[in-house]
Scaffold this active site. Structure first.
Site, PDB file in Angstrom:
ATOM      1  N   LYS A   1      55.114  70.927  -3.795  1.00 18.02           N
ATOM      2  CA  LYS A   1      53.972  70.955  -4.719  1.00 18.02           C
ATOM      3  C   LYS A   1      54.491  70.955  -6.140  1.00 18.02           C
ATOM      4  CE  LYS A   1      51.226  74.863  -5.364  1.00 18.02           C
ATOM      5  NZ  LYS A   1      49.976  75.611  -5.134  1.00 18.02           N
TER       6      LYS A   1
HETATM    7  C1  5RP Z   1      50.993  79.370  -8.232  1.00 17.39           C
HETATM    8  C2  5RP Z   1      50.524  78.456  -7.172  1.00 17.39           C
HETATM    9  C3  5RP Z   1      49.104  77.990  -7.184  1.00 17.39           C
HETATM   10  O1  5RP Z   1      48.684  77.857  -5.873  1.00 17.39           O
HETATM   11  C4  5RP Z   1      49.065  76.698  -7.911  1.00 17.39           C
HETATM   12  O2  5RP Z   1      49.259  76.922  -9.263  1.00 17.39           O
HETATM   13  C5  5RP Z   1      47.826  75.843  -7.609  1.00 17.39           C
HETATM   14  O3  5RP Z   1      46.749  76.285  -8.238  1.00 17.39           O
HETATM   15  P1  5RP Z   1      46.166  75.622  -9.570  1.00 17.39           P
HETATM   16  O4  5RP Z   1      45.579  74.295  -9.150  1.00 17.39           O
HETATM   17  O5  5RP Z   1      45.158  76.613 -10.009  1.00 17.39           O
HETATM   18  O6  5RP Z   1      47.311  75.411 -10.534  1.00 17.39           O
HETATM   19  O7  5RP Z   1      51.260  78.070  -6.312  1.00 17.39           O
HETATM   20  O8  5RP Z   1      52.377  79.424  -8.221  1.00 17.39           O
END
Ligand code: 5RP
Length: 257
Positions: A172
């Protein structure tokens, strides 16, 4: 890749499109009762039937999600520091045994490339993958941005590639200019985090761009659950991810609120 690993991944990435709409609601693990997630159950319950997967901690899963829900789970298994401390000082907090008991389809943890604890978080990722692979459990590496690091293709490309080199099954990261370069350098699927709340049309445009540049979906939180109309917003995001809708077409779905 064995059956268990493939089967779990297909609960996250829908086989029809190979993509996913993950709903990230793990923010409380370091932020506490974040805006929109103060009452996690109330916020998340109407979104569950639409999301492909929930990214959530075990505590919130146990207390705030109906176990009869037909949504896959990716369990956040790292934590430690709060927003008041040094965020990169994370460790693994939840075991693979627990992930299996909770019927998770994946586990996720953060790595902090460029921050003070980058080496420990990256070697923790390696250790988590060693253990998870024994049970056919996919691992999501969350590439977190150190305070001083820019969100550009060079930095995010570095962080995603390191995660893939360690053996992460998916990664991610944030969207950035020349996002396709991040995708090019990372041989495993990338899901886009949404980041801070922005206007819905902009979040949809960012999603459209990310998908066009090779993202395999989103793991989006605030831009869904902090929207005034979260159900319509996640439906709109889903149309972009799974149906290839443009941001403008998806915004029409959002406007049907
Ligand atoms: C924090 C995370 C969150 O899940 C990630 O930031 C995703 O959420 P957003 O779309 O609110 O940024 O992993 O470390």
């Amino acid at each position: 890749m064995d059956f268990g690993m493939k089967n779990r991944l297909s609960r996250i990435f829908k086989p029809k499109t190979g993509k996913t709409v993950m709903l990230a609601v793990d923010h409380g693990y370091f932020q506490g009762p974040t805006t929109g997630l103060r009452n996690l159950r109330a916020t998340v319950t109407p979104l569950i039937p639409i999301a492909d997967c929930l990214f959530i901690t075990r505590g919130m899963l146990r207390t705030s999600v109906d176990p009869r829900s037909d949504v896959s789970i990716c369990l956040r298994v790292s934590g430690g520091p709060s927003i008041l401390g040094e965020l990169s000082n994370e460790d693994i907090t939840t075991s693979i045994e627990e992930a299996i008991r909770l019927n998770a389809s994946g586990v996720g943890m953060s790595i902090y490339v460029g921050a003070s604890n980058e080496d420990r978080t990256i070697s923790n990722l390696g250790r988590l993958i060693n253990e998870a692979e024994r049970y056919g459990m996919p691992v999501l590496a969350v590439t977190a941005v150190g305070k001083e690091m820019g969100r550009d293709a060079r930095y995010l490309g570095l962080a995603c590639r390191i995660a893939a080199e360690m053996g992460a099954h998916f990664v991610k990261t944030y969207y950035c200019e020349e996002f396709y370069k991040v995708v090019e350098g990372c041989p495993v699927p990338i899901v886009m985090a949404g980041g801070k709340k922005i206007p819905e049309i902009d979040a949809l445009k960012m999603t459209e761009n990310a998908i066009k540049e090779g993202a395999s979906g989103v793991d989006m939180g605030r831009n869904i659950f902090q929207s005034d109309y979260p159900v319509e917003m996640i439906k709109a995001v889903k149309a972009v991810v799974h149906k290839g809708a443009t941001a403008e077409e998806a915004f029409e779905i959002y406007l049907k609120k």
